[in-house]
Design a protein around this motif. Structure first.
Motif, PDB file in Angstrom:
ATOM      1  N   THR A  47     101.013  57.639  10.814  1.00  0.00           N
ATOM      2  CA  THR A  47     100.128  57.244   9.850  1.00  0.00           C
ATOM      3  C   THR A  47      99.956  55.441   9.958  1.00  0.00           C
ATOM      4  OG1 THR A  47     100.708  59.230   8.537  1.00  0.00           O
ATOM      5  CG2 THR A  47      99.674  57.206   7.366  1.00  0.00           C
ATOM      6  N   ALA A  48     101.096  54.933   9.971  1.00  0.00           N
ATOM      7  CA  ALA A  48     101.112  53.458   9.983  1.00  0.00           C
ATOM      8  C   ALA A  48     100.350  52.938  11.127  1.00  0.00           C
ATOM      9  CB  ALA A  48     102.591  52.892  10.100  1.00  0.00           C
ATOM     10  N   ILE A  81      90.282  52.495   3.803  1.00  0.00           N
ATOM     11  CA  ILE A  81      91.473  53.299   4.227  1.00  0.00           C
ATOM     12  C   ILE A  81      91.449  54.524   3.351  1.00  0.00           C
ATOM     13  CG2 ILE A  81      93.688  53.469   5.134  1.00  0.00           C
ATOM     14  CD1 ILE A  81      93.284  50.515   6.115  1.00  0.00           C
ATOM     15  N   GLN A  82      91.754  54.276   2.176  1.00  0.00           N
ATOM     16  CA  GLN A  82      91.849  55.407   1.224  1.00  0.00           C
ATOM     17  C   GLN A  82      90.388  56.264   1.342  1.00  0.00           C
ATOM     18  OE1 GLN A  82      92.317  54.132  -2.826  1.00  0.00           O
ATOM     19  NE2 GLN A  82      93.066  56.322  -3.460  1.00  0.00           N
ATOM     20  N   SER A 133      93.677  60.726  15.625  1.00  0.00           N
ATOM     21  CA  SER A 133      94.829  60.478  15.107  1.00  0.00           C
ATOM     22  C   SER A 133      95.409  62.015  14.887  1.00  0.00           C
ATOM     23  CB  SER A 133      95.312  59.862  14.091  1.00  0.00           C
ATOM     24  OG  SER A 133      96.137  59.689  13.272  1.00  0.00           O
ATOM     25  N   ALA A 147      91.702  48.241   2.145  1.00  0.00           N
ATOM     26  CA  ALA A 147      92.798  48.927   1.482  1.00  0.00           C
ATOM     27  C   ALA A 147      91.853  50.172   0.964  1.00  0.00           C
ATOM     28  CB  ALA A 147      93.689  48.400   0.468  1.00  0.00           C
ATOM     29  N   ASN A 153      96.757  53.472  10.097  1.00  0.00           N
ATOM     30  CA  ASN A 153      96.140  52.610   9.137  1.00  0.00           C
ATOM     31  C   ASN A 153      96.005  51.211   9.833  1.00  0.00           C
ATOM     32  OD1 ASN A 153      96.444  54.516   7.183  1.00  0.00           O
ATOM     33  ND2 ASN A 153      98.431  53.731   6.630  1.00  0.00           N
ATOM     34  N   LYS A 159      90.368  58.399  12.802  1.00  0.00           N
ATOM     35  CA  LYS A 159      91.299  59.588  12.101  1.00  0.00           C
ATOM     36  C   LYS A 159      91.274  60.669  12.777  1.00  0.00           C
ATOM     37  CE  LYS A 159      90.469  62.048   7.871  1.00  0.00           C
ATOM     38  NZ  LYS A 159      89.490  62.487   6.685  1.00  0.00           N
ATOM     39  N   LEU A 181      92.829  51.287  11.848  1.00  0.00           N
ATOM     40  CA  LEU A 181      91.616  51.328  10.782  1.00  0.00           C
ATOM     41  C   LEU A 181      91.246  50.012  10.205  1.00  0.00           C
ATOM     42  CD1 LEU A 181      92.344  54.629   8.819  1.00  0.00           C
ATOM     43  CD2 LEU A 181      90.332  54.205  10.466  1.00  0.00           C
ATOM     44  N   ALA A 182      92.191  49.121   9.779  1.00  0.00           N
ATOM     45  CA  ALA A 182      92.240  47.900   9.313  1.00  0.00           C
ATOM     46  C   ALA A 182      91.800  47.028  10.327  1.00  0.00           C
ATOM     47  CB  ALA A 182      93.592  47.343   8.914  1.00  0.00           C
ATOM     48  N   TYR A 211      90.675  58.558   4.391  1.00  0.00           N
ATOM     49  CA  TYR A 211      91.760  59.820   4.058  1.00  0.00           C
ATOM     50  C   TYR A 211      91.075  60.982   3.088  1.00  0.00           C
ATOM     51  CZ  TYR A 211      95.701  57.722   6.344  1.00  0.00           C
ATOM     52  OH  TYR A 211      96.565  56.972   7.188  1.00  0.00           O
TER      53      TYR A 211
END
Length: 86
Positions: free
Chosen positions: A3-4, A35-36, A82, A32, A7, A79, A10-11, A39
């Motif tokens: 997940t890290a 990214i939320q 991943s 932030a 993230n 996503k 994505l960032a 998900y």
């Protein structure tokens, strides 16, 4: 993919986007929230609408939907790639 790591990817994609040309690193809050949204959503059009809304709320300027859609597609690819490796 962890997940890290996802993230971070994505960032990076969102920082690279820089829709208002103010320089990477200027969108921490929006990234932030975006990214939320990645998900929470699986539909590229819904994600594009959410991205458009997030950035409009912060900058009081509308990003063209097509630009948001391009980024949404890239984010969902990250996503989905991943989740395939898990």
């Amino acid at each position: 993919m962890e997940t890290a790591l996802m993230n971070l990817l994505l960032a990076d994609e969102l920082n690279e986007w820089d829709p208002f040309h103010i320089g990477g690193g200027s969108y921490d809050t929006e990234i932030a929230d975006a990214i939320q949204a990645v998900y929470a959503l699986n539909d590229e059009k819904e994600l594009a609408e959410r991205l458009q809304s997030i950035y409009e709320f912060s900058f009081e300027e509308v990003i063209p939907f097509e630009n948001c859609l391009k980024v949404a597609k890239k984010l969902l690819i990250i996503k989905n790639d991943s989740s395939c490796s898990l």
